[in-house]
Design a protein around this motif. Structure first.
Motif, mmCIF file in Angstrom:
data_model
loop_
_atom_site.group_PDB
_atom_site.id
_atom_site.type_symbol
_atom_site.label_atom_id
_atom_site.label_comp_id
_atom_site.label_asym_id
_atom_site.label_seq_id
_atom_site.Cartn_x
_atom_site.Cartn_y
_atom_site.Cartn_z
ATOM 1 N N SER A 18 0.836 -1.208 0.000
ATOM 2 C CA SER A 18 0.000 0.000 0.000
ATOM 3 C C SER A 18 0.866 1.252 0.000
ATOM 4 C CB SER A 18 -0.916 0.016 1.221
ATOM 5 O OG SER A 18 -1.821 -1.053 1.170
ATOM 6 N N LEU A 19 1.921 1.242 0.803
ATOM 7 C CA LEU A 19 2.830 2.396 0.844
ATOM 8 C C LEU A 19 3.499 2.607 -0.513
ATOM 9 C CD1 LEU A 19 4.496 1.846 4.333
ATOM 10 C CD2 LEU A 19 3.012 3.745 3.695
ATOM 11 N N LEU A 20 3.938 1.531 -1.136
ATOM 12 C CA LEU A 20 4.576 1.646 -2.445
ATOM 13 C C LEU A 20 3.590 2.128 -3.503
ATOM 14 C CD1 LEU A 20 6.796 -1.561 -2.371
ATOM 15 C CD2 LEU A 20 7.605 0.809 -2.370
ATOM 16 N N VAL A 26 2.363 10.760 -3.365
ATOM 17 C CA VAL A 26 2.791 11.570 -2.221
ATOM 18 C C VAL A 26 4.044 12.356 -2.576
ATOM 19 C CG1 VAL A 26 3.678 11.470 0.144
ATOM 20 C CG2 VAL A 26 1.724 10.062 -0.518
ATOM 21 N N LYS A 27 4.939 11.739 -3.329
ATOM 22 C CA LYS A 27 6.179 12.401 -3.725
ATOM 23 C C LYS A 27 5.897 13.628 -4.595
ATOM 24 C CE LYS A 27 10.594 11.464 -5.921
ATOM 25 N NZ LYS A 27 11.341 10.571 -6.772
ATOM 26 N N LYS A 28 4.850 13.578 -5.426
ATOM 27 C CA LYS A 28 4.509 14.671 -6.334
ATOM 28 C C LYS A 28 3.767 15.812 -5.636
ATOM 29 C CE LYS A 28 4.096 11.602 -10.276
ATOM 30 N NZ LYS A 28 3.165 10.964 -11.194
ATOM 31 N N VAL A 46 -3.531 11.063 3.179
ATOM 32 C CA VAL A 46 -3.299 10.061 2.146
ATOM 33 C C VAL A 46 -4.266 8.896 2.347
ATOM 34 C CG1 VAL A 46 -1.608 8.441 1.216
ATOM 35 C CG2 VAL A 46 -0.865 10.682 2.018
ATOM 36 N N LYS A 47 -4.889 8.478 1.271
ATOM 37 C CA LYS A 47 -5.770 7.318 1.305
ATOM 38 C C LYS A 47 -4.971 6.120 0.789
ATOM 39 C CE LYS A 47 -9.663 9.548 2.240
ATOM 40 N NZ LYS A 47 -9.378 10.409 3.326
#
Length: 181
Positions: A18-20, A26-28, A46-47
């Motif tokens: 899920s994090l990946l 999130v990075k953008k 973050v969903k």
């Protein structure tokens, strides 16, 4: 990305997969556009998608690739055979018949001068490693048509032989390729 892949955030209760999955989004995110609430919390949360967890082999391969060691377990943990109570490689003694399980670290297939196939491999488990020799007759019976790669799990019946001139080796009589769980 690397920190997620090697499990640094596993204790946060969110699956690595899920994090990946949300990492690039999130990075953008532009940090200037994030809104704060009256109590200092972030309004843009973050969903995390509900995706299946990464397989143990995927986790361990990522860890070994990125940091050089497996921290979530041993590669054998990804196979059912590792929990079956088979003979440990580290406990092998000269002229002992045994059934062992290990992960292929090196595999070489050759053709003898008589034109028959045979193979050599290095395998390991949690207790150690050993060289395995598969002579032509046993190769034909157990491995003909199968493709063995580094990282595969193999279950081997045979006999361990200590030899000072050629080195210790497990002489395979029967080999079966194992699939991760």
């Amino acid at each position: 990305h690397s920190l997620i892949s090697v499990g640094c955030f596993d204790n946060f209760g969110i699956r690595r997969a899920s994090l990946l999955e949300v990492y690039m989004d999130v990075k953008k995110t532009n940090l200037d556009e994030i809104q704060m609430t009256l109590f200092g919390e972030v309004a843009n949360q973050v969903k995390y998608p509900d995706v299946p967890p990464m397989k143990m082999t995927e986790k361990l391969k990522a860890e070994e690739e990125l940091i050089g060691v497996c921290v979530s377990g041993h590669m054998t943990d990804a196979f059912r055979e590792s929990k079956m109570g088979l003979f440990s490689i580290g406990n092998l003694k000269d002229d002992v018949e045994a059934e062992i399980f290990g992960i292929v670290k090196r595999y070489t297939q050759i053709v003898t001068k008589n034109g028959a196939d045979m193979a050599f491999m290095d395998i390991c488990d949690k207790s150690g490693s050993c060289k395995v020799t598969v002579f032509p007759r046993d190769f034909e019976e157990s491995l003909a048509g199968q493709k063995i790669n580094e990282g595969d799990g193999v279950r081997i019946n045979g006999r361990f032989a200590e030899d000072k001139s050629f080195g210790d080796a497990f002489i395979a009589k029967e080999i079966s390729l194992c699939r991760p769980i």
